[in-house]
Design a protein around this motif. Structure first.
Motif, mmCIF file in Angstrom:
data_model
loop_
_atom_site.group_PDB
_atom_site.id
_atom_site.type_symbol
_atom_site.label_atom_id
_atom_site.label_comp_id
_atom_site.label_asym_id
_atom_site.label_seq_id
_atom_site.Cartn_x
_atom_site.Cartn_y
_atom_site.Cartn_z
ATOM 1 N N SER A 281 0.018 -5.578 3.381
ATOM 2 C CA SER A 281 0.549 -4.774 2.285
ATOM 3 C C SER A 281 1.060 -3.477 2.885
ATOM 4 O O SER A 281 0.908 -3.231 4.087
ATOM 5 C CB SER A 281 -0.540 -4.490 1.240
ATOM 6 O OG SER A 281 -1.522 -3.610 1.764
ATOM 7 N N SER A 282 1.665 -2.645 2.052
ATOM 8 C CA SER A 282 2.196 -1.376 2.557
ATOM 9 C C SER A 282 1.077 -0.431 2.977
ATOM 10 O O SER A 282 1.296 0.511 3.732
ATOM 11 C CB SER A 282 3.055 -0.714 1.482
ATOM 12 O OG SER A 282 2.294 -0.515 0.293
ATOM 13 N N ARG A 283 -0.141 -0.707 2.494
ATOM 14 C CA ARG A 283 -1.258 0.198 2.780
ATOM 15 C C ARG A 283 -2.166 -0.277 3.903
ATOM 16 O O ARG A 283 -2.777 0.531 4.592
ATOM 17 C CB ARG A 283 -2.091 0.409 1.513
ATOM 18 C CG ARG A 283 -1.384 1.235 0.450
ATOM 19 C CD ARG A 283 -2.191 1.316 -0.824
ATOM 20 N NE ARG A 283 -2.277 0.022 -1.491
ATOM 21 C CZ ARG A 283 -2.915 -0.179 -2.635
ATOM 22 N NH1 ARG A 283 -3.533 0.828 -3.225
ATOM 23 N NH2 ARG A 283 -2.941 -1.372 -3.190
ATOM 24 N N GLN A 284 -2.278 -1.589 4.098
ATOM 25 C CA GLN A 284 -3.211 -2.062 5.109
ATOM 26 C C GLN A 284 -2.861 -3.468 5.587
ATOM 27 O O GLN A 284 -2.125 -4.205 4.933
ATOM 28 C CB GLN A 284 -4.645 -2.053 4.565
ATOM 29 C CG GLN A 284 -4.859 -2.983 3.376
ATOM 30 C CD GLN A 284 -6.304 -2.981 2.897
ATOM 31 O OE1 GLN A 284 -7.189 -2.455 3.550
ATOM 32 N NE2 GLN A 284 -6.546 -3.581 1.744
ATOM 33 N N TYR A 305 9.626 -9.077 -1.245
ATOM 34 C CA TYR A 305 8.559 -8.432 -2.005
ATOM 35 C C TYR A 305 7.347 -8.057 -1.159
ATOM 36 O O TYR A 305 6.547 -7.216 -1.568
ATOM 37 C CB TYR A 305 8.093 -9.349 -3.140
ATOM 38 C CG TYR A 305 9.164 -9.632 -4.158
ATOM 39 C CD1 TYR A 305 9.559 -8.657 -5.063
ATOM 40 C CD2 TYR A 305 9.785 -10.870 -4.221
ATOM 41 C CE1 TYR A 305 10.545 -8.909 -6.000
ATOM 42 C CE2 TYR A 305 10.766 -11.139 -5.158
ATOM 43 C CZ TYR A 305 11.145 -10.156 -6.046
ATOM 44 O OH TYR A 305 12.118 -10.409 -6.969
ATOM 45 N N GLY A 306 7.177 -8.701 -0.020
ATOM 46 C CA GLY A 306 6.043 -8.386 0.843
ATOM 47 C C GLY A 306 6.435 -7.354 1.876
ATOM 48 O O GLY A 306 6.928 -6.272 1.556
ATOM 49 N N MET A 307 6.222 -7.694 3.133
ATOM 50 C CA MET A 307 6.627 -6.826 4.241
ATOM 51 C C MET A 307 7.924 -7.378 4.823
ATOM 52 O O MET A 307 8.036 -8.585 5.043
ATOM 53 C CB MET A 307 5.539 -6.811 5.316
ATOM 54 C CG MET A 307 4.199 -6.294 4.827
ATOM 55 S SD MET A 307 4.220 -4.526 4.503
ATOM 56 C CE MET A 307 4.305 -3.895 6.176
ATOM 57 N N LEU A 386 -2.327 -17.586 -3.005
ATOM 58 C CA LEU A 386 -2.610 -17.597 -4.441
ATOM 59 C C LEU A 386 -4.084 -17.327 -4.721
ATOM 60 O O LEU A 386 -4.436 -16.803 -5.780
ATOM 61 C CB LEU A 386 -2.209 -18.949 -5.037
ATOM 62 C CG LEU A 386 -0.705 -19.248 -5.060
ATOM 63 C CD1 LEU A 386 -0.461 -20.713 -5.392
ATOM 64 C CD2 LEU A 386 0.011 -18.350 -6.051
ATOM 65 N N THR A 387 -4.945 -17.681 -3.779
ATOM 66 C CA THR A 387 -6.384 -17.494 -3.979
ATOM 67 C C THR A 387 -6.741 -16.017 -4.082
ATOM 68 O O THR A 387 -7.490 -15.604 -4.969
ATOM 69 C CB THR A 387 -7.176 -18.142 -2.831
ATOM 70 O OG1 THR A 387 -6.803 -19.514 -2.717
ATOM 71 C CG2 THR A 387 -8.676 -18.040 -3.080
ATOM 72 N N PHE A 388 -6.198 -15.201 -3.153
ATOM 73 C CA PHE A 388 -6.524 -13.769 -3.139
ATOM 74 C C PHE A 388 -5.344 -12.889 -3.553
ATOM 75 O O PHE A 388 -5.424 -11.668 -3.464
ATOM 76 C CB PHE A 388 -7.013 -13.355 -1.746
ATOM 77 C CG PHE A 388 -8.338 -13.966 -1.374
ATOM 78 C CD1 PHE A 388 -9.497 -13.586 -2.028
ATOM 79 C CD2 PHE A 388 -8.417 -14.925 -0.384
ATOM 80 C CE1 PHE A 388 -10.718 -14.149 -1.692
ATOM 81 C CE2 PHE A 388 -9.636 -15.495 -0.041
ATOM 82 C CZ PHE A 388 -10.790 -15.107 -0.695
ATOM 83 N N LYS A 389 -4.250 -13.521 -3.954
ATOM 84 C CA LYS A 389 -3.067 -12.814 -4.446
ATOM 85 C C LYS A 389 -2.610 -11.731 -3.472
ATOM 86 O O LYS A 389 -2.620 -10.531 -3.770
ATOM 87 C CB LYS A 389 -3.338 -12.236 -5.838
ATOM 88 C CG LYS A 389 -3.496 -13.314 -6.902
ATOM 89 C CD LYS A 389 -3.710 -12.747 -8.273
ATOM 90 C CE LYS A 389 -5.112 -12.217 -8.443
ATOM 91 N NZ LYS A 389 -6.130 -13.269 -8.350
ATOM 92 N N SER A 390 -2.213 -12.174 -2.286
ATOM 93 C CA SER A 390 -1.733 -11.231 -1.272
ATOM 94 C C SER A 390 -0.649 -11.889 -0.428
ATOM 95 O O SER A 390 -0.689 -13.101 -0.172
ATOM 96 C CB SER A 390 -2.890 -10.778 -0.372
ATOM 97 O OG SER A 390 -3.474 -11.888 0.297
ATOM 98 N N TRP A 391 0.327 -11.083 -0.019
ATOM 99 C CA TRP A 391 1.327 -11.557 0.935
ATOM 100 C C TRP A 391 0.640 -11.738 2.275
ATOM 101 O O TRP A 391 -0.209 -10.928 2.660
ATOM 102 C CB TRP A 391 2.475 -10.559 1.049
ATOM 103 C CG TRP A 391 3.238 -10.417 -0.227
ATOM 104 C CD1 TRP A 391 3.183 -9.381 -1.110
ATOM 105 C CD2 TRP A 391 4.144 -11.371 -0.787
ATOM 106 N NE1 TRP A 391 4.003 -9.620 -2.183
ATOM 107 C CE2 TRP A 391 4.613 -10.843 -2.010
ATOM 108 C CE3 TRP A 391 4.607 -12.617 -0.377
ATOM 109 C CZ2 TRP A 391 5.516 -11.510 -2.822
ATOM 110 C CZ3 TRP A 391 5.515 -13.288 -1.184
ATOM 111 C CH2 TRP A 391 5.960 -12.740 -2.385
#
Length: 646
Positions: A281-284, A305-307, A386-391
């Motif tokens: 993510s943009s933060r970590q 939408y991700g990095m 999809l499990t943890f909703k993260s790129w």
């Protein structure tokens, strides 16, 4: 270099079959004629030098000022340049058409292509060209051959010194190394010695192949080998020519299979994943682990939408097509390949097997990779967890097909007719065949279903089961994850709706009560949230399930947005019996729980989620005791749940 205005040229530029030797005492002085008996400036070179085929420059040897070292050679002869064009074909960063083509010691390009240069010189038929080549060959032989001899001796003993690292890393060759724990074969772009505050090191610049969802291209990376004393084993360097890998056939098989997977995954795919992945993510940036988690492979959307992903450079060459020069030299034009010809031939033969299997298959230049290109592929594919909703960046080798729960929908406990209606609505919407639209284009193209009822009656399970039945991605989140302010909700909801529509996924928004309750004049902040939510629902194009535990104070504005409302009644004894049977039968083939036991258990007024948790805990007890699941295990869990410790 000055020019003698009174000099009458006898040859055109570079055509005099002679070598002009120059010398300078230090790097601040100009180049003057070389006098081997007295190392000092003597007579300035004039126009005569411009006619010479070669200009050779020398300067004091760095370790002995009484000796002269070869600094550089400028090739002026067009006859030599024509031969060098073949010698250095495909050698990046070198243009043989320059008016003054200068090579600096220790003449790495000639070292790497020495055998090719020798072959072209031997085969040359034109006598004038051969005379010019002999001038260059006589000088370079003394410079190149000692390096080749040392390199061959080191390679023979399977070791390498720091000073001779450059001799085994030729630009354009495939190199084996490890990057982030992954075995990799990369394409060497450049190598050179550098220094920083920590000391000297050998820098290797590589290219590898990555993808962006639609095509493939090169990405650059680098590594360093720090200075070391004495010699090191080849396997301890951190990088070595790929054909010298001790288990090269296994390496090629594994990396080719991995590259093949990447090629097939490039695009959009709904897959299963087990293992560690990198969440970005943009933060970590952090490592996470998932077991049989659902993911979406989608590098293109990740980049938006991700990095942002790396910029891809075009892949110029396709397949194993060899130039006329390569065929002439049997493909062994690199000095390190010649020194290790047996190992190199084994490596090439392995690759040829893969290439032969592809003969007759049509090539799509932007999307099809050759055997060698597959070896260069990154082990990472980008997408969304999809499990943890993260790129995330996923390990290609941990991606696999989804094992769908084919009986999930059939096991769902719903009143008669509910399942048929839900299946029909969702199936029709996912097919996207119906072009029925609103008066305003783009509105009302989605299908929104509200599921209401007490906790544990099967609302969430309904959405999950439908996704399994339809073999579609399920994007599940609670309403609280959308944010607290109207701006946060709008941004989050806009992204989620965009992604689920793009992936043709089923969206489950759990616990939406805060959005569904009627608006009041007393809570302006919540009114804004509801307004944003209503506006976004209006233009959604996919399938959405909303769940609510209560529907007493329903905002009237939602009635026109929701296509189907399903109210789940509290579970009766028959429904609970069905749920008990379902969970007891899942993974418990040797269960000792009888139908009579199940009838007794069904009388407990608990919901479906509680039943599942009781069976899960009972199974843990039975596994610890190494006995089949029995009524005693379930009763023990029920006692603990009721707080009955007698």
């Amino acid at each position: 270099m000055s020019v003698d205005l009174d000099y009458t040229p006898k040859f055109s530029l570079g055509m005099r079959p002679e070598t002009k030797h120059l010398y300078r005492p230090d790097d601040r002085s100009t180049w003057d004629e070389w006098n081997p008996e007295n190392i000092r400036t003597d007579v300035e070179a004039g126009s005569f030098a411009q006619e010479c085929a070669l200009i050779v420059r020398r300067e004091p040897h760095p370790s002995n000022n009484n000796q002269a070292a070869l600094h550089s050679i400028t090739v002026q002869s067009p006859l030599i340049k024509k031969v060098l064009e073949g010698t250095f074909e495909g050698f990046e960063g070198l243009n043989t058409q320059l008016k003054q083509l200068t090579f600096k010691g220790p003449f790495h390009p000639f070292y790497y292509r020495w055998h090719r240069f020798e072959k072209l010189r031997e085969d040359e038929q034109d006598q004038d060209t051969k005379d010019h080549l002999d001038l260059l060959y006589a000088i370079l032989t003394k410079e190149i051959l000692p390096h080749i001899e040392v390199m061959e001796d080191l390679i023979k003993n399977k070791v390498m010194s720091f000073d001779y690292l450059w001799t085994i890393f030729s630009p354009g060759m495939e190199v084996y190394t490890k990057i982030d724990g992954h075995d990799r074969i990369v394409l060497l772009k450049d190598s050179r010695y550098r220094a920083n505050m920590s000391g000297e090191y050998f820098s290797l610049e590589f290219r590898y192949i990555d993808c962006d969802g639609s095509g493939f291209g090169y990405v650059e990376t680098s590594m360093e080998i720090n200075s070391f004393d004495g010699v090191k084993k080849l396997g301890d360097l951190g990088a070595l020519p790929s054909h010298l890998h001790p288990n090269v056939e296994d390496l090629v098989v594994r990396l080719h299979a991995r590259g093949d997977c990447l090629e097939k995954l490039n695009g959009f795919h709904h897959m299963s994943y087990s293992g560690f992945y990198t969440a970005r993510s943009s933060r970590q940036i952090r490592k996470r682990h998932v077991e049989s988690g659902r993911i979406v492979i989608d590098p293109h959307t990740y980049n938006i939408y991700g990095m942002p992903g790396p910029n891809l450079e075009p892949i110029q060459s396709r397949g194993l097509t060899k130039s006329a020069y390569d065929k002439k030299f049997g493909g062994i034009h690199n000095v390190i390949y010649r020194a290790t010809s047996d190992a190199f031939q084994v490596y090439e033969n392995i690759l040829e097997k893969y290439e032969k299997n592809r003969k007759g298959q049509p090539l799509a230049p932007a999307k099809t990779l050759s055997s060698k290109e597959r070896l260069l592929c990154t082990p990472i594919i980008r997408g969304y967890c999809l499990t943890f909703k993260s790129w995330a960046e996923f390990d290609v080798e941990n991606v696999g097909p989804i094992r769908w729960s084919e009986n999930a929908f059939a096991r769902l406990v719903l009143p008669h007719g509910y399942k048929d209606i839900i299946r029909a609505f969702v199936q029709e919407q996912l097919s996207r065949d119906d072009d029925f639209d609103d008066i305003i284009s783009g509105k009302g193209l989605g299908f929104i279903m509200l599921l209401s009822g007490d906790p544990g009656v099967g609302k969430t399970l309904t959405a999950e089961s439908v996704a399994e039945e339809m073999h579609q991605p399920l994007y599940s989140m609670s309403a609280g994850e959308l944010g607290e302010t109207a701006a946060e909700v709008e941004d989050s909801l806009e992204l989620v709706l965009e992604l689920t529509s793009k992936w043709n996924a089923i969206l489950l928004l759990d616990e939406c009560d805060m959005f569904l309750e009627a608006r009041t004049t007393a809570d302006i902040k919540r009114n804004r949230l509801i307004s944003v939510f209503l506006k976004k629902l209006e233009y959604y194009r996919g399938v959405m399930f909303l769940t609510s535990n209560r529907i007493n104070d329903f905002d009237p504005a939602f009635e026109s947005r929701i296509h189907l409302t399903v109210h789940y009644p509290a579970l009766d004894t028959a429904s609970r019996l069905h749920i008990w049977k379902t969970f007891v039968g899942m993974g418990n083939p040797h269960s000792r729980i009888t139908d009579k036991d199940l009838a007794i258990l069904a009388k407990n007024e608990i919901n479906g989620r509680q039943i599942k948790n009781i069976i899960k805990t009972g199974r843990l007890l039975s596994k610890q005791q190494k006995v089949p699941l029995s009524m005693e295990h379930v009763e023990m869990v029920l006692k603990v749940k009721r707080g009955d410790f007698r």
